[in-house]
Design an enzyme around this catalytic site. Structure first.
Site, mmCIF file in Angstrom:
data_model
loop_
_atom_site.group_PDB
_atom_site.id
_atom_site.type_symbol
_atom_site.label_atom_id
_atom_site.label_comp_id
_atom_site.label_asym_id
_atom_site.label_seq_id
_atom_site.Cartn_x
_atom_site.Cartn_y
_atom_site.Cartn_z
ATOM 1 N N GLU A 103 -23.805 -12.506 -11.867
ATOM 2 C CA GLU A 103 -24.957 -11.699 -11.455
ATOM 3 C C GLU A 103 -25.988 -12.487 -10.643
ATOM 4 O O GLU A 103 -26.784 -11.903 -9.934
ATOM 5 C CB GLU A 103 -25.620 -11.031 -12.653
ATOM 6 C CG GLU A 103 -26.279 -11.951 -13.642
ATOM 7 C CD GLU A 103 -26.965 -11.160 -14.751
ATOM 8 O OE1 GLU A 103 -27.498 -10.073 -14.500
ATOM 9 O OE2 GLU A 103 -26.955 -11.634 -15.895
ATOM 10 N N ARG A 125 -37.835 -4.774 -11.330
ATOM 11 C CA ARG A 125 -37.167 -3.508 -11.700
ATOM 12 C C ARG A 125 -36.384 -2.922 -10.540
ATOM 13 O O ARG A 125 -35.577 -1.996 -10.728
ATOM 14 C CB ARG A 125 -38.203 -2.485 -12.177
ATOM 15 C CG ARG A 125 -39.044 -2.921 -13.365
ATOM 16 C CD ARG A 125 -40.125 -1.919 -13.646
ATOM 17 N NE ARG A 125 -39.563 -0.654 -14.048
ATOM 18 C CZ ARG A 125 -39.260 -0.336 -15.301
ATOM 19 N NH1 ARG A 125 -39.479 -1.225 -16.258
ATOM 20 N NH2 ARG A 125 -38.723 0.811 -15.611
ATOM 21 N N CYS A 159 -36.675 1.758 -11.082
ATOM 22 C CA CYS A 159 -37.707 1.536 -10.052
ATOM 23 C C CYS A 159 -38.982 1.156 -10.788
ATOM 24 O O CYS A 159 -39.074 1.259 -11.990
ATOM 25 C CB CYS A 159 -37.926 2.809 -9.246
ATOM 26 S SG CYS A 159 -36.442 3.456 -8.523
ATOM 27 N N ASN A 194 -39.602 7.381 -10.755
ATOM 28 C CA ASN A 194 -38.585 6.486 -11.309
ATOM 29 C C ASN A 194 -37.705 7.353 -12.197
ATOM 30 O O ASN A 194 -38.182 7.945 -13.159
ATOM 31 C CB ASN A 194 -39.231 5.366 -12.129
ATOM 32 C CG ASN A 194 -38.165 4.534 -12.866
ATOM 33 O OD1 ASN A 194 -37.026 4.486 -12.438
ATOM 34 N ND2 ASN A 194 -38.541 3.945 -13.993
ATOM 35 N N GLY A 195 -36.417 7.464 -11.845
ATOM 36 C CA GLY A 195 -35.501 8.276 -12.655
ATOM 37 C C GLY A 195 -34.540 9.038 -11.759
ATOM 38 O O GLY A 195 -34.382 8.719 -10.589
ATOM 39 N N TRP A 219 -35.143 0.955 -6.653
ATOM 40 C CA TRP A 219 -33.738 0.597 -6.815
ATOM 41 C C TRP A 219 -32.990 1.887 -6.516
ATOM 42 O O TRP A 219 -33.090 2.864 -7.251
ATOM 43 C CB TRP A 219 -33.437 0.113 -8.231
ATOM 44 C CG TRP A 219 -32.049 -0.445 -8.356
ATOM 45 C CD1 TRP A 219 -31.643 -1.720 -8.089
ATOM 46 C CD2 TRP A 219 -30.878 0.269 -8.734
ATOM 47 N NE1 TRP A 219 -30.306 -1.855 -8.296
ATOM 48 C CE2 TRP A 219 -29.795 -0.645 -8.690
ATOM 49 C CE3 TRP A 219 -30.610 1.586 -9.098
ATOM 50 C CZ2 TRP A 219 -28.484 -0.290 -9.007
ATOM 51 C CZ3 TRP A 219 -29.310 1.956 -9.426
ATOM 52 C CH2 TRP A 219 -28.265 1.013 -9.358
ATOM 53 N N GLU A 259 -20.551 -13.939 -21.791
ATOM 54 C CA GLU A 259 -21.957 -14.012 -21.354
ATOM 55 C C GLU A 259 -22.107 -15.040 -20.244
ATOM 56 O O GLU A 259 -22.786 -14.808 -19.240
ATOM 57 C CB GLU A 259 -22.853 -14.348 -22.540
ATOM 58 C CG GLU A 259 -24.292 -14.649 -22.209
ATOM 59 C CD GLU A 259 -25.012 -13.500 -21.503
ATOM 60 O OE1 GLU A 259 -24.468 -12.386 -21.442
ATOM 61 O OE2 GLU A 259 -26.114 -13.744 -20.963
HETATM 62 C C1 AGP Z 1 -28.145 -9.348 -18.247
HETATM 63 O O1 AGP Z 1 -28.325 -10.613 -17.644
HETATM 64 C C2 AGP Z 1 -28.223 -8.226 -17.247
HETATM 65 N N1 AGP Z 1 -29.431 -8.247 -16.541
HETATM 66 C C3 AGP Z 1 -27.853 -6.887 -17.837
HETATM 67 O O2 AGP Z 1 -26.497 -6.951 -18.213
HETATM 68 C C4 AGP Z 1 -28.665 -6.414 -19.069
HETATM 69 O O3 AGP Z 1 -28.336 -7.196 -20.186
HETATM 70 C C5 AGP Z 1 -28.260 -4.962 -19.364
HETATM 71 O O4 AGP Z 1 -28.641 -4.173 -18.271
HETATM 72 C C6 AGP Z 1 -28.881 -4.395 -20.642
HETATM 73 O O5 AGP Z 1 -30.275 -4.372 -20.504
HETATM 74 P P1 AGP Z 1 -31.162 -4.129 -21.829
HETATM 75 O O6 AGP Z 1 -30.891 -5.260 -22.756
HETATM 76 O O7 AGP Z 1 -32.565 -4.097 -21.338
HETATM 77 O O8 AGP Z 1 -30.727 -2.813 -22.428
#
Ligand code: AGP
Length: 621
Positions: free
Chosen positions: A501, A27, A2, A101-102, A75, A494
């Site tokens: 997504e 976020r 969040c 947030n958490g 979120w 990737e």
């Molecule tokens: C990548 O496009 C995604 N948004 C997601 O998989 C992201 O890479 C993953 O949540 C890890 O995030 P980070 O690199 O901030 O740890």
């Protein structure tokens, strides 16, 4: 997951809070809300389901006066995304308001205790339990807000970044964090707080990064220079801490779209520059050398490592897979690549001479943070690759390397990924050169080629229009398969993740040879197959895989090296990349896959920068 924002000072709080929520909307955007104490001393909460724009529409005719306020974009973790569960939450008496947030893991036990004291609850959230606990503590122990927050948080198990208002103390804003990020901005007679620096940067470059289990009290009668009257920091056990002011490196222009329709497209096109920034001062082509301070200062740890464990999530995990190929090829150290969420719970064997590389764009991913803590407890050396200066992961690491690509706003990671691959490749080369496990000639060849990569990416980006044109023919697809071998197998994964997504089309990345072990049963004209087929060691094998697909009437989009004639004759569509060193091909082959996913998503009318159900930083488990 969040975003939280707070303000206390000389200006109207609402405009600052709303603009801050927009900056943090990446976020999480299930619902949003604000709480303000107006000049008459009333505490008003306004919240709405959906994006920040919904909140603005709802609050337009409300009393949004006041110079102190808190705001939240959500979120959902506990409780579905709706107005009741949206933050901020009142306490029972409606004297307090909280944003969070958490996740409070022991919220059920705390809630049961509060219900025995006669407290009632309107929402399904853990956050409402926390504000009731703070109020109960204040009343039961006859203590001020700060002390009540300290005592309540001593009972909490879980992660939090919170901000609390008390309408009986309209000159005070209390905040605290553990496991979720919190930054305080120091203005002239005004203070800001937020989940990261993006809502703060346009007002001040003086910030304080709040540490775990710290409580910060912001008082509006603060003075121009940071004095205890303005900002007070203690631990949850009331140990006073001296605030450490840092200067922000962020600029406002980095936060704007710069004329692009989406942050994601801007960030894809930024990659030639961001990789140049990422290599500046590290890759010195004239001196044929790479200088990574995090490696230089900890050389022995890497040279004596019996094993390297890479832990990450999502796209960062894909970068880690690529690093496995490079480190094993050049440094000949065994590498294991772990999903952080699995690694932290599977009781892994971790030795003191292990090196753990944690990769995270945000530096706040809860599972990766927990994986690091586990490895630290076992005595391993922690090296993190992160993009956010001062984030939680670099702060708990022994050393590391910042990717320095600027804020990545699009939820789908692009420029951070290529910078992670460059950082990891530089590390692999440094170790290999120092260990003597790679020839000087190979080292020099790759260092020089690294210097060429930004221009070569520029050439691939030149095909954007063509990719946009043929992307339109694939929006019908319900499923895609992405194939690659060697360094490009992780690129296939990737590319599949990018498509999933942001366009919501199911896609899987596979080692090309694995096709024959099941997925080939799926081949049909209705399921496009993307094959990453640059000229490198396994090129001929990949060509055979493409022929197997075509023999079954599959439709192939191939990423090939410029001048390729063989694949170009059999594939339905080809996208060309300039020739480069095999270990550097992912930096070029991923670009068409980023653009393909982007354009398919745009044609489908998807929300490219803020895809449904996702958030930029997964700070909960
Ligand atoms: C990548 O496009 C995604 N948004 C997601 O998989 C992201 O890479 C993953 O949540 C890890 O995030 P980070 O690199 O901030 O740890």
């Amino acid at each position: 997951m969040c975003g939280i924002v707070g303000y206390i000072g000389k200006r109207k709080a609402y405009p600052i809070l709303i603009k801050g929520l927009h900056r943090l909307e990446y976020r999480g955007y299930d619902s949003a809300g604000v709480a303000l104490i107006n000049p008459a001393g009333q505490l008003n909460i306004y919240k709405a389901k959906g994006k920040v724009a919904e909140l603005e529409a709802y609050a337009a005719d409300k009393d949004i006066e006041g110079c102190i306020g808190i705001a939240h974009t959500r979120w959902a973790t506990h409780g579905e995304p709706n107005t009741v569960n949206a933050h901020p939450h009142y306490s029972e008496s409606e004297r307090l308001a909280i944003i969070h947030n958490g996740i409070i893991e022991n919220y059920a036990v705390l809630k049961a205790g509060l219900m025995e004291q006669g407290y009632t609850f309107k929402s399904d959230t853990d956050t409402e339990v926390l504000v009731q606990l703070i109020e109960y503590t204040q009343v039961d122990r006859h203590v001020d807000l700060k002390t009540a927050v300290q005592l309540a948080l001593q009972q909490v198990i879980g992660a939090y970044a919170i901000a609390v208002l008390d309408k009986d103390n309209p000159d005070t804003l209390v905040a605290a964090r553990k496991g979720s990020p919190l930054v305080v901005g120091i203005g002239d007679d005004e203070y800001f707080l937020a989940s990261d620096a993006t809502p703060i940067v346009e007002y001040t470059d003086k910030v304080i990064y709040i540490e775990d289990e710290e409580v910060v009290v912001l008082k509006s009668e603060g003075v121009k220079e940071l004095k205890s009257e303005g900002v007070e920091i203690t631990t949850i056990n009331n140990v006073t801490k001296t605030p450490e002011i840092k200067r922000l490196e962020l600029s406002l222009s980095q936060l704007e779209k710069g004329g692009y329709p989406h942050f994601m497209l801007k960030e894809i096109f930024e990659q030639p520059r961001t990789l140049t920034d990422s290599m500046r001062g590290r890759v010195n082509v004239r001196q044929d050398n790479i200088a990574l301070s995090g490696f230089i200062d900890n050389k022995d740890r890497f040279l004596n490592a019996k094993r390297i464990i890479i832990t990450a999530c999502g796209t960062s995990w894909h970068a880690g897979l690529i690093a496995m190929y490079a480190i094993e090829e050049f440094a000949q150290i065994p590498v294991e690549v772990e999903y952080s969420s699995e690694f932290r719970y599977r009781k892994p064997v971790i030795n003191k001479d292990d090196v753990v590389i944690a990769i995270s764009q945000s530096g706040e991913t809860a599972d990766t943070l927990a994986a690091i803590q586990l490895a630290k407890e076992k005595g391993a050396f922690i090296f993190s690759i992160c993009n956010v200066v001062g984030a939680s992961i670099p702060r708990v690491s022994d050393s590391g390397c910042y990717t320095h690509v600027g804020p990545e706003i699009g939820v789908a990671s692009t420029k951070a990924f290529t910078a992670q691959v460059v950082a990891l490749t530089m590390l692999a080369l440094c170790i290999g050169k120092e260990k003597g496990t790679m020839s000087k000639e190979q080292y020099l060849r790759i260092v020089r080629e690294l210097g060429q990569i930004p221009d070569k990416i520029e050439r691939v980006l030149g095909q954007n229009k063509r990719i946009a044109d043929f992307a339109k023919t694939f929006t019908y697809a319900q499923n895609f398969i992405y194939l690659g071998r060697g360094y490009n197998f992780p690129v296939a994964m990737e590319g599949a993740l990018k498509l999933k997504e942001i366009s919501y089309i199911h896609a899987e990345g596979y080692p090309a040879a694995e096709m024959k072990h099941g997925p080939i049963a799926l081949i049909s004209q209705e399921m496009p197959v993307v094959v990453v087929a640059p000229h490198c060691g396994t090129y001929e094998k990949v060509v055979s895989n493409i022929q197997e697909i075509k023999a079954r009437k599959g439709r192939v989009i191939a990423v090939v090296t410029e001048g390729d004639e063989l694949v170009s004759r059999i594939a339905d569509y080809t996208i060309e990349i300039p020739a480069t060193e095999e270990c550097l091909t992912p930096l070029l082959t991923v670009i068409p896959l980023q653009l393909l996913a982007y354009h398919i998503a745009v044609v489908k009318g998807c929300d490219v920068d803020q895809p449904r159900n996702l958030a930029k930083s997964v700070t909960v488990e």
